[in-house]
Design an enzyme around this catalytic site. Structure first.
Site, PDB file in Angstrom:
ATOM      1  N   ASN A 226       0.542  -1.183   0.095  1.00 23.61           N
ATOM      2  CA  ASN A 226      -0.073  -0.143  -0.532  1.00 23.61           C
ATOM      3  C   ASN A 226       0.874   1.002   0.396  1.00 23.61           C
ATOM      4  OD1 ASN A 226      -1.636   2.361   0.630  1.00 23.61           O
ATOM      5  ND2 ASN A 226      -2.842   0.375   1.814  1.00 23.61           N
TER       6      ASN A 226
ATOM      7  N   LYS B 110       3.093   0.671   3.157  1.00 21.71           N
ATOM      8  CA  LYS B 110       3.090  -0.249   4.144  1.00 21.71           C
ATOM      9  C   LYS B 110       2.967  -1.718   3.256  1.00 21.71           C
ATOM     10  CE  LYS B 110      -1.142  -0.804   7.057  1.00 21.71           C
ATOM     11  NZ  LYS B 110      -2.634   0.288   6.606  1.00 21.71           N
TER      12      LYS B 110
ATOM     13  N   ARG C  16      -2.518  -2.157  -3.589  1.00 19.84           N
ATOM     14  CA  ARG C  16      -3.701  -1.470  -3.465  1.00 19.84           C
ATOM     15  C   ARG C  16      -3.566  -0.421  -4.200  1.00 19.84           C
ATOM     16  NH1 ARG C  16      -5.825   2.313   1.292  1.00 19.84           N
ATOM     17  NH2 ARG C  16      -8.094   1.797   0.977  1.00 19.84           N
TER      18      ARG C  16
ATOM     19  N   ASN D 172     -11.871   5.393   9.857  1.00 18.63           N
ATOM     20  CA  ASN D 172     -11.418   6.266  10.434  1.00 18.63           C
ATOM     21  C   ASN D 172     -11.870   7.424   8.512  1.00 18.63           C
ATOM     22  OD1 ASN D 172     -10.464   8.845  11.021  1.00 18.63           O
ATOM     23  ND2 ASN D 172      -7.762   8.480  10.893  1.00 18.63           N
ATOM     24  N   GLY D 173     -11.938   6.661   7.463  1.00 16.40           N
ATOM     25  CA  GLY D 173     -13.039   6.784   6.237  1.00 16.40           C
ATOM     26  C   GLY D 173     -13.993   5.882   6.395  1.00 16.40           C
TER      27      GLY D 173
ATOM     28  N   ARG E 180     -13.870  14.038   8.260  1.00 13.83           N
ATOM     29  CA  ARG E 180     -14.109  14.381   6.695  1.00 13.83           C
ATOM     30  C   ARG E 180     -15.691  14.691   6.870  1.00 13.83           C
ATOM     31  NH1 ARG E 180     -12.410   9.502   3.332  1.00 13.83           N
ATOM     32  NH2 ARG E 180     -10.451   8.996   4.546  1.00 13.83           N
TER      33      ARG E 180
ATOM     34  N   MET F  97     -13.218   7.942  16.930  1.00 10.10           N
ATOM     35  CA  MET F  97     -14.130   7.341  17.965  1.00 10.10           C
ATOM     36  C   MET F  97     -14.293   7.006  19.153  1.00 10.10           C
ATOM     37  SD  MET F  97     -18.034   6.939  17.103  1.00 10.10           S
ATOM     38  CE  MET F  97     -18.417   6.879  16.080  1.00 10.10           C
TER      39      MET F  97
ATOM     40  N   ILE G 115     -14.248   1.067  13.620  1.00 14.55           N
ATOM     41  CA  ILE G 115     -15.331   1.500  15.042  1.00 14.55           C
ATOM     42  C   ILE G 115     -16.717   0.433  14.796  1.00 14.55           C
ATOM     43  CG2 ILE G 115     -17.140   3.101  14.761  1.00 14.55           C
ATOM     44  CD1 ILE G 115     -15.170   4.842  13.662  1.00 14.55           C
ATOM     45  N   GLY G 116     -17.023   0.005  13.445  1.00 16.07           N
ATOM     46  CA  GLY G 116     -18.094  -1.234  12.879  1.00 16.07           C
ATOM     47  C   GLY G 116     -17.350  -2.727  13.336  1.00 16.07           C
ATOM     48  N   GLU G 117     -16.718  -2.665  13.921  1.00 16.90           N
ATOM     49  CA  GLU G 117     -15.980  -3.743  14.609  1.00 16.90           C
ATOM     50  C   GLU G 117     -15.480  -3.805  16.193  1.00 16.90           C
ATOM     51  OE1 GLU G 117     -12.164  -5.033  13.282  1.00 16.90           O
ATOM     52  OE2 GLU G 117     -13.231  -4.900  10.492  1.00 16.90           O
TER      53      GLU G 117
ATOM     54  N   GLU H 299      -8.578  -6.418   4.414  1.00 19.64           N
ATOM     55  CA  GLU H 299      -8.054  -5.923   3.218  1.00 19.64           C
ATOM     56  C   GLU H 299      -6.500  -6.497   2.547  1.00 19.64           C
ATOM     57  OE1 GLU H 299      -8.804  -1.749   4.176  1.00 19.64           O
ATOM     58  OE2 GLU H 299      -9.753  -1.274   1.743  1.00 19.64           O
TER      59      GLU H 299
HETATM   60  P1  AMP Z   1      -9.641   2.220  11.210  1.00 23.99           P
HETATM   61  O1  AMP Z   1      -9.631   2.848   9.940  1.00 23.99           O
HETATM   62  O2  AMP Z   1     -10.356   1.215  10.253  1.00 23.99           O
HETATM   63  O3  AMP Z   1      -8.301   1.886  11.900  1.00 23.99           O
HETATM   64  O4  AMP Z   1     -10.674   2.539  12.523  1.00 23.99           O
HETATM   65  C1  AMP Z   1     -10.138   3.626  13.216  1.00 23.99           C
HETATM   66  C2  AMP Z   1     -11.498   3.891  14.057  1.00 23.99           C
HETATM   67  O5  AMP Z   1     -11.797   3.184  14.910  1.00 23.99           O
HETATM   68  C3  AMP Z   1     -11.407   5.444  14.884  1.00 23.99           C
HETATM   69  O6  AMP Z   1     -12.581   6.034  15.135  1.00 23.99           O
HETATM   70  C4  AMP Z   1     -11.094   4.735  16.679  1.00 23.99           C
HETATM   71  O7  AMP Z   1     -11.372   5.474  17.985  1.00 23.99           O
HETATM   72  C5  AMP Z   1     -12.511   3.351  16.185  1.00 23.99           C
HETATM   73  N1  AMP Z   1     -11.532   2.493  17.067  1.00 23.99           N
HETATM   74  C6  AMP Z   1     -10.376   1.433  17.265  1.00 23.99           C
HETATM   75  N2  AMP Z   1     -10.770   0.761  18.010  1.00 23.99           N
HETATM   76  C7  AMP Z   1     -12.004   1.329  18.678  1.00 23.99           C
HETATM   77  C8  AMP Z   1     -12.070   0.417  20.272  1.00 23.99           C
HETATM   78  N3  AMP Z   1     -11.813  -0.718  20.707  1.00 23.99           N
HETATM   79  N4  AMP Z   1     -14.039   1.447  20.238  1.00 23.99           N
HETATM   80  C9  AMP Z   1     -14.172   2.289  19.950  1.00 23.99           C
HETATM   81  N5  AMP Z   1     -13.764   3.019  18.612  1.00 23.99           N
HETATM   82  C10 AMP Z   1     -12.890   2.334  17.976  1.00 23.99           C
END
Ligand code: AMP
Length: 384
Positions: free
Chosen positions: A7, A14, A78, A198-199, A228, A269, A317-319, A370
């Site tokens: 990436n 990366k 990527r 984050n996105g 964003r 988040m 966030i979703g996970e 990914e």
């Molecule tokens: P990503 O871009 O997929 O790495 O996601 C980043 C986002 O996931 C950030 O807003 C983090 O605060 C959120 N995130 C990661 N771990 C947690 C957690 N344990 N609880 C809540 N949000 C999380």
């Protein structure tokens, strides 16, 4: 087969070496500050290469240290923008590299950096099969009524202004895993996938294909993200232009200072949820705006796919944020969606159902990967 997944960013690279058959990661790393001089340096980071070619030497050395004489068989890149041409991963040759380069105007921050990574590999290992896996490709199945903006035709014909969608590799991978978990054939899988990192973007999947997605011409459209804005009235930009803002000012405000950061002063988040729980009214409002916006999309996409068979959460966030999932699901009562509080709060790295038995459709959490998807796609292309 060992696949090196790359990436390549403008100042970072990366990498991950994956054993595709085992689904395992053999080694990984991040080279930062490419071409920008030496920085502070953190644990496990190698810093300071002059260009992507020098960065690749560091990657090569690290891989040899970790893997000894095991050989990488192919490289998967990527690539952010595949424009209208690329609907599938492709084997890279000079013509493909130039085609990716021609898409630079559509992704000025990303495609030029992806091309630097491809060219560095081509020079170092001229015989190495390389595959480009595009963030936009999965969304090439959007019907025209979903990808058109209601603006004069010439904006599309002269400038390529249309909706492309992003995060496709993740949406496709997560959709496939969700269908498998529910034992629904992919060709019959209608679902809404929310990739919330984050996105963030949400995709409507019908018969296993993307039929709508919230990101558009760029990854700015759609949901409230870390920094964003997502959707807004385009006249705001005109208004700000008349008030003396330059295009760069507007771009920076919308991409870097908006979203959770603009609303709550923090783009993370976890911090926003903690602040909200501690009584911070701005943080609570930020969560309300973000969850409301997502719930509207989910409702719309439920209609778009003729009734989704599942709602799936993925990415940071979703996970991980059961609080945010709960806020979103709380707005979806009209769809008969109901989370099981215990299942939602449980922590796990496995794909799982988090809704009650009586929920109208299952709600799932499916971790995205990914790099794994890119490695698998690369192996598939290389082995024909
Ligand atoms: P990503 O871009 O997929 O790495 O996601 C980043 C986002 O996931 C950030 O807003 C983090 O605060 C959120 N995130 C990661 N771990 C947690 C957690 N344990 N609880 C809540 N949000 C999380």
């Amino acid at each position: 087969m060992l696949v090196l997944v790359i990436n390549s960013g403008s100042s970072s690279l990366k990498y991950q070496v994956r054993d595709v058959a085992q689904g395992s990661v053999l080694t990984e790393g991040l080279i930062e500050r490419i071409g920008v001089g030496n920085g502070g340096g953190g644990d496990g980071e190698i810093e300071g290469p002059r260009d992507h070619a020098e960065a690749l030497e560091l990657v090569d050395a690290a891989i040899h240290r970790e893997l000894g004489d095991q050989e990488v068989a192919a490289v998967g890149h990527r690539v952010v923008h595949g424009g209208e041409r690329f609907a599938e991963p492709v084997l890279i040759d000079n013509e493909i590299t130039r085609a990716i380069e021609r898409l630079n105007p559509l992704a000025p921050l990303h495609n030029p950096a992806n091309v630097l990574g491809i060219r560095a590999i081509t020079r170092k290992w001229p015989q190495m099969p390389q595959v480009a896996v595009f963030d936009t490709a999965f969304h090439r199945t959007l019907p025209e009524h979903a990808w058109r903006y209601a603006v004069p035709e010439e904006l599309y014909t002269n400038h390529g202004i249309r909706r492309y969608g992003f995060h496709g590799t993740s949406h496709e991978y997560v959709g496939r895993r969700a269908a498998a978990l529910l034992e629904i054939p992919e060709a019959e899988f209608d679902a809404v996938i929310a990739h919330l990192g984050n996105g963030a973007s949400v995709t409507a999947i019908q018969g296993g294909h993307s039929v709508d997605t919230s990101m558009g011409f760029t990854p700015l459209e759609g949901l409230v993200m870390g920094t964003r804005s997502g959707d807004l009235d385009p006249s705001i930009l005109v208004f700000l232009g008349r008030a003396g803002w330059t295009p760069e000012d507007v771009d920076s405000m919308l991409n870097r200072d908006s979203g959770l950061k603009g609303l709550a002063g923090n783009n993370d988040m976890r911090s926003v949820v903690e602040a909200s729980e501690a009584g911070d009214a701005k943080a609570s409002m930020a969560l309300a705006v973000a969850s409301y916006r997502l719930a509207k999309y989910i409702g719309g996409y439920h209609v778009a796919v003729g009734g989704a068979k599942a709602l799936v959460f993925t990415a940071g966030i979703g996970e991980n944020s059961h609080q945010f999932r709960s806020l979103v699901a709380g707005r979806l009562g009209a769809l008969g969606i109901e989370l099981d509080a215990g299942l939602n709060a449980a922590r796990s790295r496995e794909p799982r159902v988090i809704s009650t038995a009586s929920s109208a459709i299952p709600v799932l959490v499916v971790p995205t990967d990914e790099e794994r998807a890119i490695a698998e796609a690369t192996a598939a292309v290389v082995s024909g």
